[in-house]
Motif scaffolding. Structure first.
Motif, PDB file in Angstrom:
ATOM      1  N   PRO A 673      68.872  18.854  64.683  1.00  0.00           N
ATOM      2  CA  PRO A 673      69.941  18.661  65.672  1.00  0.00           C
ATOM      3  C   PRO A 673      71.312  18.714  65.017  1.00  0.00           C
ATOM      4  O   PRO A 673      71.461  18.488  63.825  1.00  0.00           O
ATOM      5  N   VAL A 674      72.313  18.965  65.877  1.00  0.00           N
ATOM      6  CA  VAL A 674      73.715  18.981  65.459  1.00  0.00           C
ATOM      7  C   VAL A 674      74.417  17.834  66.151  1.00  0.00           C
ATOM      8  O   VAL A 674      74.353  17.720  67.389  1.00  0.00           O
ATOM      9  N   PHE A 675      75.083  16.992  65.384  1.00  0.00           N
ATOM     10  CA  PHE A 675      75.749  15.808  65.922  1.00  0.00           C
ATOM     11  C   PHE A 675      77.247  16.075  66.039  1.00  0.00           C
ATOM     12  O   PHE A 675      77.860  16.683  65.147  1.00  0.00           O
ATOM     13  N   ASN A 676      77.824  15.599  67.152  1.00  0.00           N
ATOM     14  CA  ASN A 676      79.276  15.646  67.381  1.00  0.00           C
ATOM     15  C   ASN A 676      79.753  14.246  67.703  1.00  0.00           C
ATOM     16  O   ASN A 676      79.025  13.456  68.329  1.00  0.00           O
ATOM     17  N   VAL A 677      80.985  13.949  67.310  1.00  0.00           N
ATOM     18  CA  VAL A 677      81.550  12.612  67.510  1.00  0.00           C
ATOM     19  C   VAL A 677      82.922  12.758  68.158  1.00  0.00           C
ATOM     20  O   VAL A 677      83.712  13.637  67.773  1.00  0.00           O
ATOM     21  N   SER A 678      83.216  11.877  69.111  1.00  0.00           N
ATOM     22  CA  SER A 678      84.526  11.838  69.773  1.00  0.00           C
ATOM     23  C   SER A 678      84.913  10.397  70.020  1.00  0.00           C
ATOM     24  O   SER A 678      84.058   9.510  70.085  1.00  0.00           O
ATOM     25  N   VAL A 679      86.220  10.155  70.157  1.00  0.00           N
ATOM     26  CA  VAL A 679      86.773   8.818  70.419  1.00  0.00           C
ATOM     27  C   VAL A 679      87.426   8.841  71.790  1.00  0.00           C
ATOM     28  O   VAL A 679      88.171   9.783  72.125  1.00  0.00           O
ATOM     29  N   GLY A 702      71.018  20.907  70.296  1.00  0.00           N
ATOM     30  CA  GLY A 702      69.824  21.465  69.664  1.00  0.00           C
ATOM     31  C   GLY A 702      68.597  20.624  69.960  1.00  0.00           C
ATOM     32  O   GLY A 702      68.385  20.136  71.092  1.00  0.00           O
ATOM     33  N   MET A 703      67.797  20.413  68.915  1.00  0.00           N
ATOM     34  CA  MET A 703      66.522  19.713  69.062  1.00  0.00           C
ATOM     35  C   MET A 703      66.764  18.264  69.445  1.00  0.00           C
ATOM     36  O   MET A 703      67.587  17.572  68.864  1.00  0.00           O
ATOM     37  N   ALA A 704      66.044  17.812  70.462  1.00  0.00           N
ATOM     38  CA  ALA A 704      66.159  16.438  70.932  1.00  0.00           C
ATOM     39  C   ALA A 704      65.369  15.525  70.022  1.00  0.00           C
ATOM     40  O   ALA A 704      64.319  15.903  69.483  1.00  0.00           O
ATOM     41  N   LEU A 705      65.901  14.309  69.816  1.00  0.00           N
ATOM     42  CA  LEU A 705      65.265  13.318  68.956  1.00  0.00           C
ATOM     43  C   LEU A 705      65.022  12.047  69.736  1.00  0.00           C
ATOM     44  O   LEU A 705      65.770  11.703  70.675  1.00  0.00           O
ATOM     45  N   GLU A 706      63.988  11.351  69.332  1.00  0.00           N
ATOM     46  CA  GLU A 706      63.724  10.041  69.896  1.00  0.00           C
ATOM     47  C   GLU A 706      64.718   9.041  69.304  1.00  0.00           C
ATOM     48  O   GLU A 706      65.123   9.173  68.145  1.00  0.00           O
ATOM     49  N   PRO A 707      65.101   8.047  70.117  1.00  0.00           N
ATOM     50  CA  PRO A 707      66.047   7.052  69.589  1.00  0.00           C
ATOM     51  C   PRO A 707      65.539   6.342  68.342  1.00  0.00           C
ATOM     52  O   PRO A 707      66.325   5.956  67.473  1.00  0.00           O
ATOM     53  N   ASP A 708      64.238   6.162  68.195  1.00  0.00           N
ATOM     54  CA  ASP A 708      63.712   5.469  67.021  1.00  0.00           C
ATOM     55  C   ASP A 708      63.746   6.343  65.773  1.00  0.00           C
ATOM     56  O   ASP A 708      63.552   5.831  64.661  1.00  0.00           O
ATOM     57  N   VAL A 779      84.185   7.419  61.778  1.00  0.00           N
ATOM     58  CA  VAL A 779      83.414   8.300  60.910  1.00  0.00           C
ATOM     59  C   VAL A 779      81.955   7.885  61.030  1.00  0.00           C
ATOM     60  O   VAL A 779      81.611   6.706  60.811  1.00  0.00           O
ATOM     61  N   VAL A 780      81.077   8.857  61.380  1.00  0.00           N
ATOM     62  CA  VAL A 780      79.665   8.573  61.641  1.00  0.00           C
ATOM     63  C   VAL A 780      78.830   9.291  60.590  1.00  0.00           C
ATOM     64  O   VAL A 780      79.052  10.477  60.312  1.00  0.00           O
ATOM     65  N   THR A 781      77.888   8.547  60.012  1.00  0.00           N
ATOM     66  CA  THR A 781      76.904   9.121  59.081  1.00  0.00           C
ATOM     67  C   THR A 781      75.529   9.052  59.758  1.00  0.00           C
ATOM     68  O   THR A 781      74.940   7.955  59.860  1.00  0.00           O
ATOM     69  N   PRO A 782      74.994  10.181  60.246  1.00  0.00           N
ATOM     70  CA  PRO A 782      73.683  10.148  60.909  1.00  0.00           C
ATOM     71  C   PRO A 782      72.548  10.047  59.887  1.00  0.00           C
ATOM     72  O   PRO A 782      72.626  10.588  58.783  1.00  0.00           O
ATOM     73  N   TRP A 783      71.508   9.354  60.236  1.00  0.00           N
ATOM     74  CA  TRP A 783      70.264   9.275  59.483  1.00  0.00           C
ATOM     75  C   TRP A 783      69.133   9.726  60.403  1.00  0.00           C
ATOM     76  O   TRP A 783      68.996   9.236  61.524  1.00  0.00           O
ATOM     77  N   GLN A 793      69.694  11.464  55.075  1.00  0.00           N
ATOM     78  CA  GLN A 793      71.115  11.230  55.406  1.00  0.00           C
ATOM     79  C   GLN A 793      71.799  12.555  55.682  1.00  0.00           C
ATOM     80  O   GLN A 793      71.749  13.470  54.870  1.00  0.00           O
ATOM     81  N   GLU A 794      72.426  12.638  56.852  1.00  0.00           N
ATOM     82  CA  GLU A 794      73.155  13.829  57.223  1.00  0.00           C
ATOM     83  C   GLU A 794      74.606  13.713  56.736  1.00  0.00           C
ATOM     84  O   GLU A 794      75.082  12.629  56.410  1.00  0.00           O
ATOM     85  N   PRO A 795      75.313  14.836  56.715  1.00  0.00           N
ATOM     86  CA  PRO A 795      76.735  14.770  56.313  1.00  0.00           C
ATOM     87  C   PRO A 795      77.561  13.912  57.284  1.00  0.00           C
ATOM     88  O   PRO A 795      77.246  13.794  58.459  1.00  0.00           O
TER      89      PRO A 795
END
Length: 864
Positions: A673-679, A702-708, A779-783, A793-795
């Protein structure tokens, strides 16, 4: 006082008593006048009542006929001393010039005030002063020796009708001018001339009065400065009307001419050069014209300098005027003849070199049988050079150890050869010197490395002091005839020429050591060819393809040239993409291994993978790097930074050269998946004290993920400016485990950070203040958890900032001050009313009684 001011003309107070035939000077001055600064003067003379005009400063026709001839010849003239003063000068005054003299000034004032003329009486008396010297017509001549005494006489008498005093001065002329010796003033005081004060106090110069008005000058202990012409100068003085003394005439007579015969002391021998162990023979001659009885006192001095003051001189021998000689073992003093004295120094040494002086004093007998010293002289110095008996030897320098590389040892041996005539009192020491190599023909001065004193004390030069104290350079005596220099670890700065100097020292009679000879060796060149260090580093990735979660492994192979027994230190660096917020500079130092194989973590900050990186030494020139459980954030270019070290002095390592390997890239090919962040904020403009809500919203493409299977590290930052030109400030952070961390704050506002949904995080600012304004972003760091259960750990993702504006609520700001002001004004107004009512009710009440009038009927207007 201003009304009394006016012109004032002044002349001396009379009468002025003058001697016939002398020159008379009468001053006249004017003050407190108006007009030009330069004033004119007229002089007139009167014997009885009528005045005759003498001379004027402004009218050439002013002079009367009687004085025109004397004025024309210059016998009478005016001499201006300033703009407001002149002097009337009358040469060869005669009895007919006795009378009253009037000085007048023509008026230049606006109003006539003060006096414009002044008179003085001049009295001319006959010349009654006579001065004479010896009975002979001409002055007598005296020839004296140093220390003699003599007396001179002159006679002075006056028959003046006035009460006058005589001033007698004895003078000497041994140059171009006459100098005062001693005076008897007209006030009866003795006054010595300049330079004769000390001799007058000691009684060597006296002035006595005798019968028949004679004045006798007595001089004792005559010296060369007393030679010359002597005269007696007599002046006649009279007390004026203002009680001051005035000199009315002066006469002199030459009495004698004195010639001084100098007594000289000469050492017959000039500069002398003798050889060590020989005898030194010097003769002192006294030259004098004395024919009478006298005795000489002689003293010999030795000094290291030609200073004839003998301040630091040493007394060798002396003989007094009773012919008593001081005793000495190696030095003798003998009386050759009446005026010659011989000094003999046996077995001379080098320390006898210097300057020799002979000091002689002449003594003459007194009438009472005692001896008196009349003169003392010191000879010019004689230079004596004692040549040492030099030993004969040669010096040979060779290198027993020469370096091939840097840090190799160097050993030089300085040997004494062909030594001849070496006595037991000869000692050898060594001095070591260094001279640098230069490619051109420039002159290079040698530098002192070390030198030995006569007692074998080692004195270090600036170049070798520190290294010698550290044990890197050693100076020692290898054998009786051999001195050695050893450099433990030779560096490139030590390349150059070396030479030694062997010094021979001789022991003298006082057991001191004096250097007698220096012999310099030929130089030995210490040099080796140097080549540039080269270092090559090659990095190789062992596994060509891997995915996140696997182990990354690479090796670094090192090769070097021109480095002696090298060791290597290795540093692993990673160049992350510029989007990585953890390292804005782009390069991260991960792990290092030094030349002693000590491993150190550098900037590796992942606490969950402290043991996730390993650097080990496989071979002497091969190193292997492993990184376990790789993350997507580990993507980048990896290099080996290698430093070559060579052995240095004292067991230390010296850095030789650095090398950088080729880059090894870690790139993860994922289709995740591709993550986007907004305020977002519903109300970005708020007032002070209100609550500000800021939302950090995460969206997935993109690909859907489960919250867990996903979690996030969220950090909030603020930039306190409009243009984002300042450093961001961390406000608060929430890691993927739900732990909130807040930064320290200075204001009264407070923060809270919470997760309100799986993809939304809210930041609240409670009780906003002025300093809470600015651009805010998260600033969000996805795991993401992979299919194998490993968290990756994602960028980091940075949201676009939103500007939070904090305004001031004017109504709330002034609400309480207005209410307080209105309340105070109301209270003060009510209090004022109460005070006024009470004052009018009780304090200011006035009763008015009025007669009541009955009105039983209507009254007309006029009556009312």
């Amino acid at each position: 006082l201003a009304f009394c001011r006016g012109r004032v003309v002044r002349v001396p107070k009379g009468p002025l008593i003058r001697v016939v035939g002398t020159e008379v000077v009468i001053p006249c001055s004017v003050s407190d006048y108006d007009g030009p600064s330069e004033q004119n003067f007229d002089w007139e003379f009167s014997r009885d009542t009528d005045f005759m005009r003498i001379v004027s400063t402004w009218d050439s026709t002013f002079t009367s006929e009687e004085y025109q001839k004397r004025v024309g010849h210059g016998d009478i003239k005016l001499r201006r001393s300033s703009n407001d003063a002149v002097e009337l000068v009358i040469r060869n005054i005669q009895p007919t010039d006795q009378g009253r003299y009037k000085c007048s000034t023509p008026s230049t004032d606006a109003t006539v005030q003060g006096n414009y003329d002044a008179e003085v009486q001049v009295k001319v008396i006959s010349d009654g002063l006579s001065v004479s010297g010896s009975k002979a017509r001409s002055s007598m001549s005296l020839r004296l020796s140093d220390g003699d005494s003599f007396k001179l006489r002159c006679s002075a008498i006056t028959t003046s009708p006035e009460h006058t005093h005589l001033h007698v001065t004895w003078q000497i002329k041994n140059g171009s001018t006459w100098r005062d010796i001693l005076s008897l003033t007209h006030e009866g005081k003795f006054q010595p001339g300049p330079g004769y004060e000390e001799r007058y106090r000691n009684g060597d110069i006296r002035l006595d009065t005798g019968a028949n008005d004679t004045y006798r000058l007595s001089v004792s202990q005559a010296s060369s400065v007393d030679g010359g012409a002597y005269r007696c100068l007599v002046s006649e003085w009279v007390r004026g009307a203002d009680s001051s003394w005035q000199k009315i005439q002066e006469k002199n007579v030459e009495v004698a001419s004195v010639a001084m015969q100098r007594t000289d002391v000469i050492i017959s021998t000039s500069n002398v050069s003798v050889t060590e162990r020989d005898s030194l023979d010097l003769t002192c001659n006294i030259t004098t014209d004395r024919s009478g009885i006298f005795q000489a006192e002689v003293m010999w001095y030795f000094s290291s300098s030609p200073d004839d003051t003998l301040s630091d001189a040493q007394v060798l021998l002396s003989v007094d005027h009773d012919s008593v000689v001081s005793d000495s073992t190696l030095i003798s003093l003998s009386h050759v003849d009446r005026n010659s004295y011989r000094l003999l120094v046996r077995d001379v040494a080098v320390e006898d070199s210097g300057y020799y002086f002979c000091q002689a004093a002449v003594w003459v007998p007194q009438h009472n049988g005692t001896w008196h010293k009349v003169v003392e002289r010191t000879s010019a110095p004689v230079s004596v050079v004692v040549t040492a008996l030099e030993p004969d030897y040669e010096v040979f320098l060779n290198a027993s150890k020469t370096p091939k590389f840097s840090d190799d040892p160097t050993e030089l041996n300085c040997r004494i050869t062909n030594a001849q005539d070496i006595e037991a009192n000869i000692r050898f020491t060594v001095s070591w010197y260094y001279r640098q190599h230069l490619p051109s023909d420039d002159v290079v001065t040698e530098e002192l490395l070390a030198m030995m004193d006569a007692d074998w004390t080692l004195l270090l030069g600036d170049r070798s002091r520190e290294r010698t104290q550290n044990g890197e350079i050693i100076f020692y005596k290898k054998a009786v005839d051999t001195f050695s220099l050893r450099i433990q670890w030779t560096s490139e700065s030590d390349r150059g020429d070396y030479f030694c100097v062997i010094s021979a020292w001789s022991r003298h009679r006082n057991n001191s050591w004096v250097k007698s000879k220096d012999v310099t060796s030929a130089s030995v060149s210490i040099f080796w060819a140097t080549q540039d260090y080269t270092l090559t580093v090659e990095a190789v990735k062992l596994k060509p393809f891997f995915v996140a979660g696997h182990t990354f492994e690479m090796t670094c192979k090192v090769s070097s040239k021109n480095i002696k027994t090298p060791r290597y230190s290795v540093l692993i660096t990673a160049e992350k993409p510029l989007t990585d917020q953890s390292n804005p500079n782009g390069t991260t130092r991960i792990i290092s291994l030094n030349q002693d194989s000590v491993v150190r973590l550098e900037d590796w900050t992942d606490q969950t993978r402290v043991d996730g990186v390993v650097l080990e030494k496989v071979q002497e020139n091969e190193f292997r790097y492993r990184m376990y459980q790789t993350q997507i954030s580990d993507a980048g270019l990896y290099r080996c930074v290698v430093t070559a070290w060579s052995p240095g002095g004292g067991g230390m390592w010296r850095e030789a050269v650095n090398g950088l390997s080729n880059p090894i890239q870690i790139d993860f090919q994922t289709s995740g998946p591709v993550f986007n962040v907004s305020v977002h904020s519903d109300n970005p403009t708020i007032y002070q004290g209100e609550l500000a809500d800021l939302l950090c919203i995460i969206t997935i493409e993109g690909m859907a993920l489960e919250p867990d299977d996903m979690s996030f590290d969220v950090s909030w930052f603020a930039v306190r400016s409009f243009a984002l030109d300042r450093e961001p400030i961390l406000l608060a952070s929430l890691d993927r485990r739900g732990i909130v961390t807040q930064s320290r704050r200075n204001g009264s506002s407070d923060l809270s950070l919470e997760r309100i949904s799986p993809l939304e995080f809210r930041l609240r600012v409670h009780g906003c203040e002025d300093h809470d304004f600015g651009n805010h972003y998260c600033v969000v760091t996805p795991w993401v958890r992979s299919a194998t259960g490993v968290w990756q750990q994602e960028p980091d993702i940075k949201a676009k900032p939103i500007f939070l504006s904090v305004k001031m609520d004017v109504l709330n700001a002034f609400k309480y001050p207005l209410l307080i002001g209105i309340g105070l004004a109301t209270v003060i107004g009510l209090l004022s009313c109460l005070i006024g009512y009470c004052s009018s009710r009780w304090c200011c009440k006035k009763e008015v009684q009025e007669t009541r009038r009955e009105r039983r009927r209507l009254m007309s207007m006029e009556m009312d």
